[in-house]
Design a protein around this motif. Structure first.
Motif, PDB file in Angstrom:
ATOM      1  N   VAL A  25       0.837  -1.205   0.000  1.00 31.05           N
ATOM      2  CA  VAL A  25       0.000   0.000   0.000  1.00 31.05           C
ATOM      3  C   VAL A  25       0.870   1.252   0.000  1.00 31.05           C
ATOM      4  O   VAL A  25       0.642   2.193  -0.767  1.00 31.05           O
ATOM      5  CB  VAL A  25      -0.968  -0.012   1.204  1.00 31.05           C
ATOM      6  N   LEU A  26       1.907   1.278   0.840  1.00 33.27           N
ATOM      7  CA  LEU A  26       2.777   2.449   0.910  1.00 33.27           C
ATOM      8  C   LEU A  26       3.545   2.658  -0.392  1.00 33.27           C
ATOM      9  O   LEU A  26       3.674   3.791  -0.876  1.00 33.27           O
ATOM     10  CB  LEU A  26       3.750   2.318   2.078  1.00 33.27           C
ATOM     11  N   PHE A  27       4.076   1.562  -0.981  1.00 36.46           N
ATOM     12  CA  PHE A  27       4.768   1.693  -2.252  1.00 36.46           C
ATOM     13  C   PHE A  27       3.814   2.132  -3.352  1.00 36.46           C
ATOM     14  O   PHE A  27       4.183   2.898  -4.244  1.00 36.46           O
ATOM     15  CB  PHE A  27       5.465   0.391  -2.638  1.00 36.46           C
ATOM     16  N   GLY A  28       2.580   1.665  -3.318  1.00 40.46           N
ATOM     17  CA  GLY A  28       1.585   2.072  -4.310  1.00 40.46           C
ATOM     18  C   GLY A  28       1.253   3.542  -4.206  1.00 40.46           C
ATOM     19  O   GLY A  28       1.159   4.251  -5.217  1.00 40.46           O
ATOM     20  N   ILE A  29       1.087   4.040  -2.987  1.00 37.57           N
ATOM     21  CA  ILE A  29       0.808   5.467  -2.788  1.00 37.57           C
ATOM     22  C   ILE A  29       1.996   6.296  -3.245  1.00 37.57           C
ATOM     23  O   ILE A  29       1.833   7.327  -3.904  1.00 37.57           O
ATOM     24  CB  ILE A  29       0.466   5.744  -1.311  1.00 37.57           C
ATOM     25  N   SER A  30       3.209   5.861  -2.915  1.00 35.52           N
ATOM     26  CA  SER A  30       4.404   6.572  -3.344  1.00 35.52           C
ATOM     27  C   SER A  30       4.499   6.622  -4.862  1.00 35.52           C
ATOM     28  O   SER A  30       4.819   7.666  -5.444  1.00 35.52           O
ATOM     29  CB  SER A  30       5.639   5.893  -2.760  1.00 35.52           C
ATOM     30  N   TYR A  31       4.212   5.508  -5.516  1.00 31.67           N
ATOM     31  CA  TYR A  31       4.256   5.448  -6.978  1.00 31.67           C
ATOM     32  C   TYR A  31       3.231   6.405  -7.584  1.00 31.67           C
ATOM     33  O   TYR A  31       3.537   7.149  -8.522  1.00 31.67           O
ATOM     34  CB  TYR A  31       3.990   4.014  -7.438  1.00 31.67           C
ATOM     35  N   LEU A  32       2.021   6.412  -7.034  1.00 33.55           N
ATOM     36  CA  LEU A  32       0.985   7.299  -7.568  1.00 33.55           C
ATOM     37  C   LEU A  32       1.340   8.767  -7.372  1.00 33.55           C
ATOM     38  O   LEU A  32       1.120   9.599  -8.257  1.00 33.55           O
ATOM     39  CB  LEU A  32      -0.359   6.997  -6.904  1.00 33.55           C
ATOM     40  N   LEU A  33       1.912   9.106  -6.215  1.00 28.96           N
ATOM     41  CA  LEU A  33       2.298  10.500  -5.968  1.00 28.96           C
ATOM     42  C   LEU A  33       3.392  10.947  -6.930  1.00 28.96           C
ATOM     43  O   LEU A  33       3.398  12.082  -7.393  1.00 28.96           O
ATOM     44  CB  LEU A  33       2.748  10.677  -4.520  1.00 28.96           C
ATOM     45  N   ARG A  34       4.331  10.054  -7.243  1.00 33.85           N
ATOM     46  CA  ARG A  34       5.378  10.398  -8.203  1.00 33.85           C
ATOM     47  C   ARG A  34       4.805  10.540  -9.604  1.00 33.85           C
ATOM     48  O   ARG A  34       5.200  11.414 -10.357  1.00 33.85           O
ATOM     49  CB  ARG A  34       6.480   9.356  -8.189  1.00 33.85           C
ATOM     50  N   ARG A  35       3.885   9.649  -9.982  1.00 30.89           N
ATOM     51  CA  ARG A  35       3.276   9.716 -11.312  1.00 30.89           C
ATOM     52  C   ARG A  35       2.465  10.988 -11.489  1.00 30.89           C
ATOM     53  O   ARG A  35       2.406  11.550 -12.574  1.00 30.89           O
ATOM     54  CB  ARG A  35       2.378   8.501 -11.553  1.00 30.89           C
ATOM     55  N   LEU A  36       1.823  11.451 -10.424  1.00 28.22           N
ATOM     56  CA  LEU A  36       1.035  12.677 -10.483  1.00 28.22           C
ATOM     57  C   LEU A  36       1.904  13.927 -10.412  1.00 28.22           C
ATOM     58  O   LEU A  36       1.419  15.033 -10.619  1.00 28.22           O
ATOM     59  CB  LEU A  36       0.000  12.699  -9.358  1.00 28.22           C
ATOM     60  N   GLY A  37       3.177  13.774 -10.087  1.00 30.37           N
ATOM     61  CA  GLY A  37       4.088  14.911 -10.018  1.00 30.37           C
ATOM     62  C   GLY A  37       4.049  15.650  -8.705  1.00 30.37           C
ATOM     63  O   GLY A  37       4.580  16.758  -8.596  1.00 30.37           O
ATOM     64  N   LEU A  38       3.428  15.084  -7.698  1.00 33.46           N
ATOM     65  CA  LEU A  38       3.346  15.752  -6.402  1.00 33.46           C
ATOM     66  C   LEU A  38       4.613  15.560  -5.578  1.00 33.46           C
ATOM     67  O   LEU A  38       4.896  16.352  -4.681  1.00 33.46           O
ATOM     68  CB  LEU A  38       2.134  15.236  -5.619  1.00 33.46           C
ATOM     69  N   VAL A  39       5.360  14.515  -5.879  1.00 36.35           N
ATOM     70  CA  VAL A  39       6.613  14.237  -5.181  1.00 36.35           C
ATOM     71  C   VAL A  39       7.672  13.982  -6.242  1.00 36.35           C
ATOM     72  O   VAL A  39       7.464  13.201  -7.160  1.00 36.35           O
ATOM     73  CB  VAL A  39       6.482  12.998  -4.266  1.00 36.35           C
ATOM     74  N   ALA A  40       8.810  14.664  -6.104  1.00 39.74           N
ATOM     75  CA  ALA A  40       9.897  14.484  -7.068  1.00 39.74           C
ATOM     76  C   ALA A  40      10.909  13.490  -6.512  1.00 39.74           C
ATOM     77  O   ALA A  40      11.056  13.323  -5.306  1.00 39.74           O
ATOM     78  CB  ALA A  40      10.577  15.811  -7.350  1.00 39.74           C
ATOM     79  N   LYS A  41      11.629  12.829  -7.416  1.00 42.74           N
ATOM     80  CA  LYS A  41      12.699  11.936  -6.992  1.00 42.74           C
ATOM     81  C   LYS A  41      13.839  12.758  -6.417  1.00 42.74           C
ATOM     82  O   LYS A  41      14.074  13.894  -6.815  1.00 42.74           O
ATOM     83  CB  LYS A  41      13.214  11.102  -8.164  1.00 42.74           C
ATOM     84  N   THR A  42      14.587  12.160  -5.492  1.00 35.34           N
ATOM     85  CA  THR A  42      15.714  12.860  -4.904  1.00 35.34           C
ATOM     86  C   THR A  42      16.844  12.938  -5.922  1.00 35.34           C
ATOM     87  O   THR A  42      17.100  11.985  -6.668  1.00 35.34           O
ATOM     88  CB  THR A  42      16.214  12.129  -3.647  1.00 35.34           C
ATOM     89  N   PRO A  43      17.546  14.065  -5.978  1.00 35.05           N
ATOM     90  CA  PRO A  43      18.647  14.181  -6.940  1.00 35.05           C
ATOM     91  C   PRO A  43      19.811  13.288  -6.531  1.00 35.05           C
ATOM     92  O   PRO A  43      20.158  13.194  -5.357  1.00 35.05           O
ATOM     93  CB  PRO A  43      19.033  15.656  -6.871  1.00 35.05           C
ATOM     94  N   GLU A  44      20.399  12.637  -7.511  1.00 36.53           N
ATOM     95  CA  GLU A  44      21.541  11.772  -7.230  1.00 36.53           C
ATOM     96  C   GLU A  44      22.820  12.597  -7.255  1.00 36.53           C
ATOM     97  O   GLU A  44      22.950  13.545  -8.018  1.00 36.53           O
ATOM     98  CB  GLU A  44      21.620  10.660  -8.281  1.00 36.53           C
ATOM     99  N   GLU A  45      23.765  12.208  -6.399  1.00 38.43           N
ATOM    100  CA  GLU A  45      25.041  12.916  -6.364  1.00 38.43           C
ATOM    101  C   GLU A  45      25.861  12.544  -7.589  1.00 38.43           C
ATOM    102  O   GLU A  45      25.748  11.439  -8.111  1.00 38.43           O
ATOM    103  CB  GLU A  45      25.806  12.547  -5.095  1.00 38.43           C
ATOM    104  N   THR A  46      26.704  13.461  -8.020  1.00 36.79           N
ATOM    105  CA  THR A  46      27.573  13.149  -9.147  1.00 36.79           C
ATOM    106  C   THR A  46      28.633  12.153  -8.706  1.00 36.79           C
ATOM    107  O   THR A  46      28.951  12.034  -7.526  1.00 36.79           O
ATOM    108  CB  THR A  46      28.235  14.435  -9.685  1.00 36.79           C
ATOM    109  N   ALA A  47      29.205  11.443  -9.649  1.00 39.44           N
ATOM    110  CA  ALA A  47      30.113  10.347  -9.330  1.00 39.44           C
ATOM    111  C   ALA A  47      31.381  10.817  -8.609  1.00 39.44           C
ATOM    112  O   ALA A  47      31.856  10.173  -7.693  1.00 39.44           O
ATOM    113  CB  ALA A  47      30.488   9.598 -10.599  1.00 39.44           C
ATOM    114  N   GLY A  48      31.961  11.968  -8.994  1.00 39.51           N
ATOM    115  CA  GLY A  48      33.222  12.395  -8.407  1.00 39.51           C
ATOM    116  C   GLY A  48      33.071  13.370  -7.255  1.00 39.51           C
ATOM    117  O   GLY A  48      34.053  13.789  -6.662  1.00 39.51           O
ATOM    118  N   ALA A  49      31.864  13.755  -6.930  1.00 38.34           N
ATOM    119  CA  ALA A  49      31.665  14.772  -5.891  1.00 38.34           C
ATOM    120  C   ALA A  49      31.848  14.150  -4.509  1.00 38.34           C
ATOM    121  O   ALA A  49      31.322  13.094  -4.204  1.00 38.34           O
ATOM    122  CB  ALA A  49      30.273  15.370  -6.002  1.00 38.34           C
TER     123      ALA A  49
END
Length: 63
Positions: A25-49
């Motif tokens: 249920v929690l993963f489903g809600i998270s997936y729906l919120l991301r699909r709707l654009g209400l929650v953005a993915k966290t930015p990944e750090e660059t490889a050498g930083a």
């Protein structure tokens, strides 16, 4: 009194369902919120930083 025994396979399946259903249920809600654009993915750090702190900035590292 009647002695009612519970099948251990049923108990095991109920235990697994008790753990997995809330996770699904929690993963489903998270997936729906991301699909709707209400929650953005966290930015990944660059490889050498690397995260360097100067002595005046604070943080957990102590020089």
């Amino acid at each position: 009194m009647d002695d009612i025994s519970t099948n251990p396979i049923i108990v095991t399946l109920l235990f697994i369902a008790r753990c997995l259903v809330p996770l699904l249920v929690l993963f489903g809600i998270s997936y729906l919120l991301r699909r709707l654009g209400l929650v953005a993915k966290t930015p990944e750090e660059t490889a050498g930083a690397e995260n360097h702190h100067t002595p005046g900035e604070g943080g957990l590292t102590h020089d």
